[in-house]
Structures are given as structure tokens and as C-alpha cells.
Design a protein around this motif. Sequence first.
Motif, short mmCIF file in Angstrom:
data_model
loop_
_atom_site.label_atom_id
_atom_site.label_comp_id
_atom_site.label_asym_id
_atom_site.label_seq_id
_atom_site.Cartn_x
_atom_site.Cartn_y
_atom_site.Cartn_z
N VAL A 195 65.20 60.91 34.78
CA VAL A 195 65.85 62.02 34.11
C VAL A 195 67.22 61.57 33.64
O VAL A 195 67.84 60.69 34.23
N SER A 196 67.66 62.18 32.55
CA SER A 196 69.03 61.92 32.10
C SER A 196 69.84 63.19 32.26
O SER A 196 69.31 64.30 32.15
N HIS A 197 71.11 63.00 32.55
CA HIS A 197 72.04 64.12 32.67
C HIS A 197 73.19 63.89 31.70
O HIS A 197 74.19 63.25 32.05
N PRO A 198 73.04 64.39 30.47
CA PRO A 198 74.11 64.21 29.48
C PRO A 198 75.45 64.79 29.92
O PRO A 198 76.49 64.39 29.40
N VAL A 208 60.87 59.31 44.15
CA VAL A 208 62.12 58.68 43.73
C VAL A 208 62.48 59.22 42.35
O VAL A 208 61.61 59.35 41.49
N VAL A 209 63.74 59.55 42.16
CA VAL A 209 64.22 60.05 40.88
C VAL A 209 65.31 59.10 40.38
O VAL A 209 66.32 58.90 41.07
N PHE A 210 65.08 58.51 39.21
CA PHE A 210 66.10 57.70 38.54
C PHE A 210 66.91 58.64 37.67
O PHE A 210 66.33 59.41 36.90
N VAL A 211 68.23 58.57 37.77
CA VAL A 211 69.11 59.42 36.98
C VAL A 211 70.04 58.53 36.15
O VAL A 211 70.63 57.58 36.69
N ALA A 212 70.13 58.84 34.87
CA ALA A 212 71.04 58.11 33.97
C ALA A 212 72.02 59.09 33.36
O ALA A 212 71.67 60.23 33.06
N VAL A 213 73.25 58.63 33.19
CA VAL A 213 74.31 59.44 32.58
C VAL A 213 75.01 58.62 31.50
O VAL A 213 74.92 57.39 31.50
N GLU A 260 74.12 49.81 32.26
CA GLU A 260 73.53 49.41 33.54
C GLU A 260 74.21 50.05 34.73
O GLU A 260 73.57 50.27 35.76
N ASP A 261 75.49 50.37 34.61
CA ASP A 261 76.22 50.98 35.72
C ASP A 261 76.09 52.50 35.74
O ASP A 261 76.68 53.15 36.60
N SER A 262 75.34 53.06 34.79
CA SER A 262 75.21 54.50 34.66
C SER A 262 73.85 55.02 35.10
O SER A 262 73.41 56.09 34.70
N VAL A 263 73.16 54.24 35.94
CA VAL A 263 71.83 54.62 36.44
C VAL A 263 71.84 54.46 37.95
O VAL A 263 72.36 53.49 38.48
N ALA A 264 71.23 55.43 38.62
CA ALA A 264 71.10 55.37 40.08
C ALA A 264 69.76 55.97 40.47
O ALA A 264 69.13 56.70 39.68
N ALA A 265 69.31 55.65 41.67
CA ALA A 265 68.04 56.17 42.18
C ALA A 265 68.31 57.03 43.41
O ALA A 265 69.22 56.74 44.20
N PHE A 266 67.48 58.07 43.55
CA PHE A 266 67.63 59.02 44.65
C PHE A 266 66.26 59.39 45.20
O PHE A 266 65.27 59.38 44.46
N ASP A 267 66.22 59.76 46.48
CA ASP A 267 64.97 60.30 47.01
C ASP A 267 64.91 61.79 46.67
O ASP A 267 65.85 62.34 46.08
N ARG A 268 63.81 62.44 47.02
CA ARG A 268 63.63 63.83 46.61
C ARG A 268 64.65 64.79 47.21
O ARG A 268 64.85 65.88 46.69
#
Length: 138
Positions: A81-84, A99-104, A109-117
Motif C-alpha cells: 500500500v502507498s500512503h501519499p 505482511v504489509v509493505f508501506v511506501a510514502v 528506497e528509504d521510503s518503504v517499510a514492512a509491518f505485520d498485521r
Amino acid sequence: MIYVTRDLLTVLRERAASEDPDEVNLRLSATPAGEFETDLGLDPETPVVTHFTLPSVGGSVSSVFGVDLGTPAGEGGARFVSHPDGFLGVSRTDDLAGVVFVAVPPYDEDSVAAFDRSGDGVELAVVDAVPPTESVPE
């Protein structure tokens, strides 16, 4: 730790940037490390996120029958998912997965992280490998 191919992560970041200011929400799927042609140095059963499914795949069947046929059986344990708005975390409105990958913005490359539910950070490892070639049986 979650593993993802560099090429997939690049495509996902580029898609998020091209859709901004709209959000992107994609289902992701993985390939076991043992199926790669090169040795990744991982246990062969370790999942490596390699593919995404376009939101429209299987949509017409789903809208008629309420069954999601766009995701292969056993796949889709991760989402991108992206979060503008710049929130680098899991929000209440995100579709959740294991797992949810989030990009902003700026979607580098430094604007993406992964999270559990539950929203806890998961270490993200980028793999420089190409997934195995797939084909449809004739």
C-alpha cells in the motif's frame, strides 16, 4: 524478516509514485527461495515476495459471485500500500495481510517499510535475484 526482490520493490515504488496522490493497494505473492535458479543462501522454504496481482484480475467473477478468483490458491499473504500523506505505518483503512509493505513519498528506497498485521515493524531484506520463469501449461 521478510524478503522481497529488488525488481519487484522498484516496480511497486514506481507505481506508487505514478499514482500519487491516489493510494495504491496491491496483493503480493511469494516464491520459495529454493525455486530460484541461483542460491539465495536462504532455507529453500523461505518465502521471497516476487509478484503482485493487479486489482482488476478476477474482478468480474468476484463482483458476480463474491468469490476472489484473482489470487491463486495459497497466495496473497502480503500487500503493498502507498500512503501519499506520508504516514509510514499501517493505518486502520489499509487492507491487511500477514505482511504489509508501506511506501510514502518520495517513494525512494528509504521510503518503504514492512509491518505485520498488527502494525509492528518487520525487517525488510532486499534480494538481488530474478524469480523463476513461469508458464501456463498448454
